[in-house]
Design a protein around this motif. Structure first.
Motif, PDB file in Angstrom:
ATOM      1  N   SER A  13       0.942  -1.214   0.055  1.00  0.00           N
ATOM      2  CA  SER A  13      -0.158   0.013  -0.165  1.00  0.00           C
ATOM      3  C   SER A  13       0.935   1.290   0.046  1.00  0.00           C
ATOM      4  O   SER A  13       0.600   2.448  -0.864  1.00  0.00           O
ATOM      5  CB  SER A  13      -0.938  -0.037   1.108  1.00  0.00           C
ATOM      6  OG  SER A  13      -1.807  -1.057   1.288  1.00  0.00           O
ATOM      7  N   LEU A  14       1.918   1.347   0.871  1.00  0.00           N
ATOM      8  CA  LEU A  14       2.747   2.222   0.592  1.00  0.00           C
ATOM      9  C   LEU A  14       3.631   2.617  -0.453  1.00  0.00           C
ATOM     10  O   LEU A  14       3.540   3.762  -0.883  1.00  0.00           O
ATOM     11  CB  LEU A  14       3.873   1.989   1.790  1.00  0.00           C
ATOM     12  CG  LEU A  14       5.028   3.463   2.083  1.00  0.00           C
ATOM     13  CD1 LEU A  14       4.474   4.575   2.402  1.00  0.00           C
ATOM     14  CD2 LEU A  14       6.150   2.814   3.161  1.00  0.00           C
ATOM     15  N   LEU A  15       3.989   1.414  -1.143  1.00  0.00           N
ATOM     16  CA  LEU A  15       4.620   1.784  -2.202  1.00  0.00           C
ATOM     17  C   LEU A  15       3.633   2.133  -3.417  1.00  0.00           C
ATOM     18  O   LEU A  15       4.115   2.999  -4.436  1.00  0.00           O
ATOM     19  CB  LEU A  15       5.142   0.341  -2.947  1.00  0.00           C
ATOM     20  CG  LEU A  15       6.309  -0.123  -2.273  1.00  0.00           C
ATOM     21  CD1 LEU A  15       6.823  -1.523  -2.617  1.00  0.00           C
ATOM     22  CD2 LEU A  15       7.620   0.672  -2.332  1.00  0.00           C
ATOM     23  N   ILE A  18       3.252   5.914  -2.859  1.00  0.00           N
ATOM     24  CA  ILE A  18       4.510   6.746  -3.316  1.00  0.00           C
ATOM     25  C   ILE A  18       4.264   7.003  -4.868  1.00  0.00           C
ATOM     26  O   ILE A  18       4.518   8.029  -5.506  1.00  0.00           O
ATOM     27  CB  ILE A  18       5.744   5.932  -2.864  1.00  0.00           C
ATOM     28  CG1 ILE A  18       5.850   6.105  -1.402  1.00  0.00           C
ATOM     29  CG2 ILE A  18       6.895   6.539  -3.732  1.00  0.00           C
ATOM     30  CD1 ILE A  18       6.911   5.349  -0.569  1.00  0.00           C
ATOM     31  N   PHE A  19       4.170   5.716  -5.737  1.00  0.00           N
ATOM     32  CA  PHE A  19       3.831   5.761  -7.028  1.00  0.00           C
ATOM     33  C   PHE A  19       2.931   6.654  -7.707  1.00  0.00           C
ATOM     34  O   PHE A  19       3.257   7.142  -8.845  1.00  0.00           O
ATOM     35  CB  PHE A  19       3.728   4.257  -7.669  1.00  0.00           C
ATOM     36  CG  PHE A  19       3.840   4.182  -9.150  1.00  0.00           C
ATOM     37  CD1 PHE A  19       4.948   3.839  -9.732  1.00  0.00           C
ATOM     38  CD2 PHE A  19       2.400   4.012  -9.554  1.00  0.00           C
ATOM     39  CE1 PHE A  19       4.746   4.078 -11.057  1.00  0.00           C
ATOM     40  CE2 PHE A  19       2.270   3.772 -10.929  1.00  0.00           C
ATOM     41  CZ  PHE A  19       3.520   3.697 -11.913  1.00  0.00           C
ATOM     42  N   ILE A  20       1.873   6.898  -7.056  1.00  0.00           N
ATOM     43  CA  ILE A  20       0.888   7.567  -7.337  1.00  0.00           C
ATOM     44  C   ILE A  20       1.231   9.160  -7.273  1.00  0.00           C
ATOM     45  O   ILE A  20       1.005   9.989  -8.037  1.00  0.00           O
ATOM     46  CB  ILE A  20      -0.477   7.127  -6.886  1.00  0.00           C
ATOM     47  CG1 ILE A  20      -1.056   5.769  -7.254  1.00  0.00           C
ATOM     48  CG2 ILE A  20      -1.737   8.304  -7.180  1.00  0.00           C
ATOM     49  CD1 ILE A  20      -2.128   5.386  -6.590  1.00  0.00           C
ATOM     50  N   PRO A  23       5.003  11.784  -8.055  1.00  0.00           N
ATOM     51  CA  PRO A  23       4.776  12.606  -9.454  1.00  0.00           C
ATOM     52  C   PRO A  23       3.967  13.908  -9.201  1.00  0.00           C
ATOM     53  O   PRO A  23       4.538  14.762  -9.807  1.00  0.00           O
ATOM     54  CB  PRO A  23       4.402  11.688 -10.388  1.00  0.00           C
ATOM     55  CG  PRO A  23       4.533  10.272  -9.932  1.00  0.00           C
ATOM     56  CD  PRO A  23       4.383  10.597  -8.410  1.00  0.00           C
ATOM     57  N   ILE A  24       2.875  13.646  -8.546  1.00  0.00           N
ATOM     58  CA  ILE A  24       1.963  14.801  -8.471  1.00  0.00           C
ATOM     59  C   ILE A  24       2.928  15.943  -7.627  1.00  0.00           C
ATOM     60  O   ILE A  24       2.850  17.139  -7.693  1.00  0.00           O
ATOM     61  CB  ILE A  24       0.661  14.550  -7.826  1.00  0.00           C
ATOM     62  CG1 ILE A  24      -0.111  13.757  -8.797  1.00  0.00           C
ATOM     63  CG2 ILE A  24      -0.150  15.720  -7.510  1.00  0.00           C
ATOM     64  CD1 ILE A  24      -1.315  13.055  -8.265  1.00  0.00           C
ATOM     65  N   LEU A  25       3.470  15.423  -6.426  1.00  0.00           N
ATOM     66  CA  LEU A  25       4.014  16.332  -5.508  1.00  0.00           C
ATOM     67  C   LEU A  25       5.360  17.089  -6.033  1.00  0.00           C
ATOM     68  O   LEU A  25       5.597  18.246  -5.929  1.00  0.00           O
ATOM     69  CB  LEU A  25       4.557  15.568  -4.340  1.00  0.00           C
ATOM     70  CG  LEU A  25       3.461  15.010  -3.370  1.00  0.00           C
ATOM     71  CD1 LEU A  25       4.151  14.124  -2.267  1.00  0.00           C
ATOM     72  CD2 LEU A  25       2.691  16.300  -2.551  1.00  0.00           C
TER      73      LEU A  25
END
Length: 268
Positions: A13-15, A18-20, A23-25
């Motif tokens: 869930s953490l990965l 991070i993946f989602i 990039p937005i951040l």
């Protein structure tokens, strides 16, 4: 005894988060970067946000997006709510098929919907422009409103409406004082979702927009082909902020509707 989840599920869930969201951040962070070079941090600045207000093309795209979103949301909310109310009384035999047709625009790929609408407008000799974008957005936004309002109607039951009728209330008074207050959180939530979907839509708009009806997502796509600039990062950040705010508001009204008191005084 409460069953513990496997540690690998938490890591997974953490990965995924991070993946989602990383990039937005990154887009948000580099929208404040005091240089035009992507990936090279030179300090903090609001320059790219202020320059957006001076860009005529950005303001024109923003005006087009807001115009399309407001008009399509009003129409989609009205049509979606009326569809949910009317299909509520269908027999089970027909209700399943009609529900499937109303849900179809939600699951059908955007590229298919955009292409089919483009073919339809061409066959009807309707010139592409702001009107075709509005029609297209109403087409898919109406289904989102329908889904939310239908869920709200299913959760409220018919007891209060039947009680109002037994007390002598007319059909209009029952709708105004019983049904409408009960489903209003769903209507507001559906409208906010429809507005968000319209504001963020690219694929359908790309097919049906004319030269003078460029929306913000289409404008961003056109600019990105030339390279990612800080202004584009700033514009994307603002779109993200607006979208997240609207979705949170929609969730707030849904939760408020769930906690709403069911017993109200009915003026007869």
């Amino acid at each position: 005894m409460k069953k513990k989840s496997h540690p690998l599920l938490g890591i997974h869930s953490l990965l995924m988060m991070i993946f989602i969201y990383v990039p937005i951040l990154l887009i948000i962070v580099y929208s404040f970067n005091n240089t035009r070079l992507s990936g090279d941090w030179k300090g903090f600045t609001f320059e790219w946000y202020t320059s957006l207000l001076k860009d005529r093309h950005v303001m024109e795209a923003l005006t087009n997006s807001l115009t399309v979103a407001v008009i399509s949301t009003i129409a989609a909310t009205l049509l979606g709510t009326l569809a949910a109310l009317s299909l509520r009384n269908l027999s089970r035999r027909w209700k399943g098929g009609m529900n499937g047709l109303m849900y179809l625009p939600v699951v059908i790929p955007d590229i298919i919907m955009g292409l089919s609408l483009l073919v339809l407008f061409n066959q009807m000799h309707i010139p592409l422009g702001k009107a075709t974008v509005i029609i297209a957005h109403i087409t898919f936004s109406m289904s989102y409103v329908y889904v939310v309002v239908t869920a709200r109607l299913a959760g409220m039951g018919r007891q209060l409406e039947e009680a109002a009728s037994d007390l002598g209330a007319t059909g209009w008074k029952t709708f105004r004082y019983v049904t409408l207050p009960q489903i209003s959180p769903g209507i507001i939530s559906g409208a906010l979702i429809a507005f968000t979907m319209s504001l963020d839509d690219f694929m359908v708009s790309f097919f049906v927009a004319g030269p003078s009806s460029t929306t913000l997502p289409i404008y961003i796509y056109g600019q990105v082909k030339r390279g990612i600039s800080p202004e584009i990062n700033a514009l994307c950040t603002l779109l993200i902020l607006v979208s997240v705010t609207l979705i949170l508001l929609a969730q707030f009204f849904l939760n408020r509707g769930k906690g709403q008191k069911k017993h109200k005084t009915l003026p007869i």
